[in-house]
Design a protein around this motif. Structure first.
Motif, PDB file in Angstrom:
ATOM      1  N   TYR A 166      -5.157 -10.429  -5.248  1.00 18.41           N
ATOM      2  CA  TYR A 166      -4.528  -9.897  -3.988  1.00 18.41           C
ATOM      3  C   TYR A 166      -3.759  -8.863  -4.216  1.00 18.41           C
ATOM      4  CZ  TYR A 166      -1.511 -10.638   0.379  1.00 18.41           C
ATOM      5  OH  TYR A 166      -0.879 -10.507   1.521  1.00 18.41           O
ATOM      6  N   LYS A 167      -2.824  -8.843  -5.242  1.00 15.72           N
ATOM      7  CA  LYS A 167      -2.061  -7.740  -5.346  1.00 15.72           C
ATOM      8  C   LYS A 167      -2.559  -6.345  -5.603  1.00 15.72           C
ATOM      9  CE  LYS A 167       1.379  -5.758  -8.949  1.00 15.72           C
ATOM     10  NZ  LYS A 167       1.989  -6.060 -10.264  1.00 15.72           N
ATOM     11  N   GLU A 168      -4.086  -6.292  -5.922  1.00 13.15           N
ATOM     12  CA  GLU A 168      -4.795  -5.088  -6.051  1.00 13.15           C
ATOM     13  C   GLU A 168      -5.477  -4.892  -4.702  1.00 13.15           C
ATOM     14  OE1 GLU A 168      -4.096  -3.145  -8.368  1.00 13.15           O
ATOM     15  OE2 GLU A 168      -2.637  -4.507  -9.483  1.00 13.15           O
ATOM     16  N   ARG A 169      -5.208  -5.345  -3.696  1.00 10.76           N
ATOM     17  CA  ARG A 169      -6.068  -5.253  -2.392  1.00 10.76           C
ATOM     18  C   ARG A 169      -6.055  -3.626  -2.043  1.00 10.76           C
ATOM     19  NH1 ARG A 169      -1.399  -7.190  -1.057  1.00 10.76           N
ATOM     20  NH2 ARG A 169      -0.482  -6.688   0.972  1.00 10.76           N
ATOM     21  N   LYS A 170      -5.003  -3.092  -2.239  1.00 13.62           N
ATOM     22  CA  LYS A 170      -4.864  -1.691  -1.729  1.00 13.62           C
ATOM     23  C   LYS A 170      -5.176  -0.462  -2.613  1.00 13.62           C
ATOM     24  CE  LYS A 170      -1.615  -3.213   2.066  1.00 13.62           C
ATOM     25  NZ  LYS A 170      -0.170  -2.664   2.676  1.00 13.62           N
ATOM     26  N   SER A 171      -5.623  -1.008  -3.867  1.00 14.03           N
ATOM     27  CA  SER A 171      -5.961  -0.114  -5.136  1.00 14.03           C
ATOM     28  C   SER A 171      -7.069   0.513  -5.099  1.00 14.03           C
ATOM     29  CB  SER A 171      -5.781  -0.971  -6.481  1.00 14.03           C
ATOM     30  OG  SER A 171      -7.040  -1.729  -6.596  1.00 14.03           O
ATOM     31  N   THR A 172      -7.251   1.438  -5.999  1.00 14.51           N
ATOM     32  CA  THR A 172      -8.728   2.416  -6.004  1.00 14.51           C
ATOM     33  C   THR A 172      -9.797   1.673  -6.381  1.00 14.51           C
ATOM     34  OG1 THR A 172      -8.133   3.141  -8.332  1.00 14.51           O
ATOM     35  CG2 THR A 172      -7.187   4.296  -6.541  1.00 14.51           C
ATOM     36  N   ASN A 222      -3.919  -9.795   6.583  1.00 13.54           N
ATOM     37  CA  ASN A 222      -4.134  -9.067   5.237  1.00 13.54           C
ATOM     38  C   ASN A 222      -5.277  -9.253   4.568  1.00 13.54           C
ATOM     39  OD1 ASN A 222      -1.756  -8.216   5.429  1.00 13.54           O
ATOM     40  ND2 ASN A 222      -0.539  -9.074   4.034  1.00 13.54           N
ATOM     41  N   PRO A 276     -13.803  -2.899   1.634  1.00 17.95           N
ATOM     42  CA  PRO A 276     -13.160  -4.391   1.404  1.00 17.95           C
ATOM     43  C   PRO A 276     -14.338  -5.279   1.905  1.00 17.95           C
ATOM     44  CG  PRO A 276     -11.816  -2.815   2.383  1.00 17.95           C
ATOM     45  CD  PRO A 276     -12.805  -2.097   2.057  1.00 17.95           C
TER      46      PRO A 276
END
Length: 233
Positions: free
Chosen positions: A50-56, A88, A61
């Motif tokens: 979840y923490k990396e959901r906006k990562s490269t 989210n 998605p």
């Protein structure tokens, strides 16, 4: 913030009350009857926390599954704000169920309570349209009964992070597979050859996905292009 058993019991009560209002039924131990239509039916391209959901690491998605294979301190805020954070999850393909720690050396009632908390969180997301995969984490063998409310032939997942490789002759994972009969299993983390052999023996399709730390190291997705067995649905 979740700090004590009392905090967890209060959250469980809130979850159960909400799910009752959504028409969810429960067994005699308070576990929700999870519905087959809530589960994922296709393989994702990648799994990230979840923490990396906006990562490269997330290219698309809609083909990405979120997981909670991380420290409990990162999971508890998700549990506390489940309803506030529903949006989210919506862009993503789905989630692998909550993974608050359950170990065999914990008091047996604490193990059951934690498994219940994990399942109720999953149900909260599911009734709000988020697809789920069943996390196969349990504690002592007796806690396998906590998974009997799960329908057969649904997609499940296991993580090998922080775990010693399955030893030859250890059939605990195999017992789980034959009890639940998953339609498919996503493996997250390092390779565990004995676990994969047990999946092969059970005839259960599976794919292994690298964890986010490995993905960052290699800067590429080492997802198998084909499962050893094809997923029918």
């Amino acid at each position: 913030m979740i700090h004590t058993l009392v905090d967890i019991l209060k959250l469980i009560e809130q979850y159960q009350h909400y799910l009752e209002q959504q028409g969810v039924n429960f067994d005699s131990q308070g576990f929700p009857h999870l519905r087959r239509e809530w589960y994922l039916k296709e393989w994702p391209d990648v799994i990230v926390t979840y923490k990396e959901r906006k990562s490269t690491l997330v290219k698309n998605p809609s083909n990405t599954v979120l997981c909670f294979y991380c420290a409990d301190g990162l999971i508890y805020p998700r549990l506390e704000h489940a309803l506030d954070e529903i949006d989210n999850y919506r862009p993503f393909m789905g989630i692998i169920g909550s993974d608050v720690t359950v170990t065999e050396d914990m008091d047996i009632e604490w193990q059951r309570t934690t498994i219940l908390l994990n399942q109720l969180f999953n149900a909260i997301l599911a009734v709000n349209g988020i697809r789920i995969a069943q996390n196969l984490r349990i504690g002592l063998p007796s806690t396998l009964a906590c998974l009997l409310n799960i329908p057969a032939n649904v997609m499940c997942a296991s993580s090998t992070l922080g775990c010693s490789p399955t030893q030859q002759g250890d059939i605990s994972y195999s017992v789980k597979l034959h009890t639940l009969r998953p339609s498919a299993v996503m493996l997250y983390g390092k390779e565990d050859l004995i676990m994969e052999q047990q999946l092969d023996s059970a005839g259960i399709p599976y794919r292994r996905y690298d964890d986010v730390h490995t993905l960052y190291k290699t800067n590429s997705f080492s997802l198998r292009t084909e499962p050893r067995h094809k997923l029918d649905n």
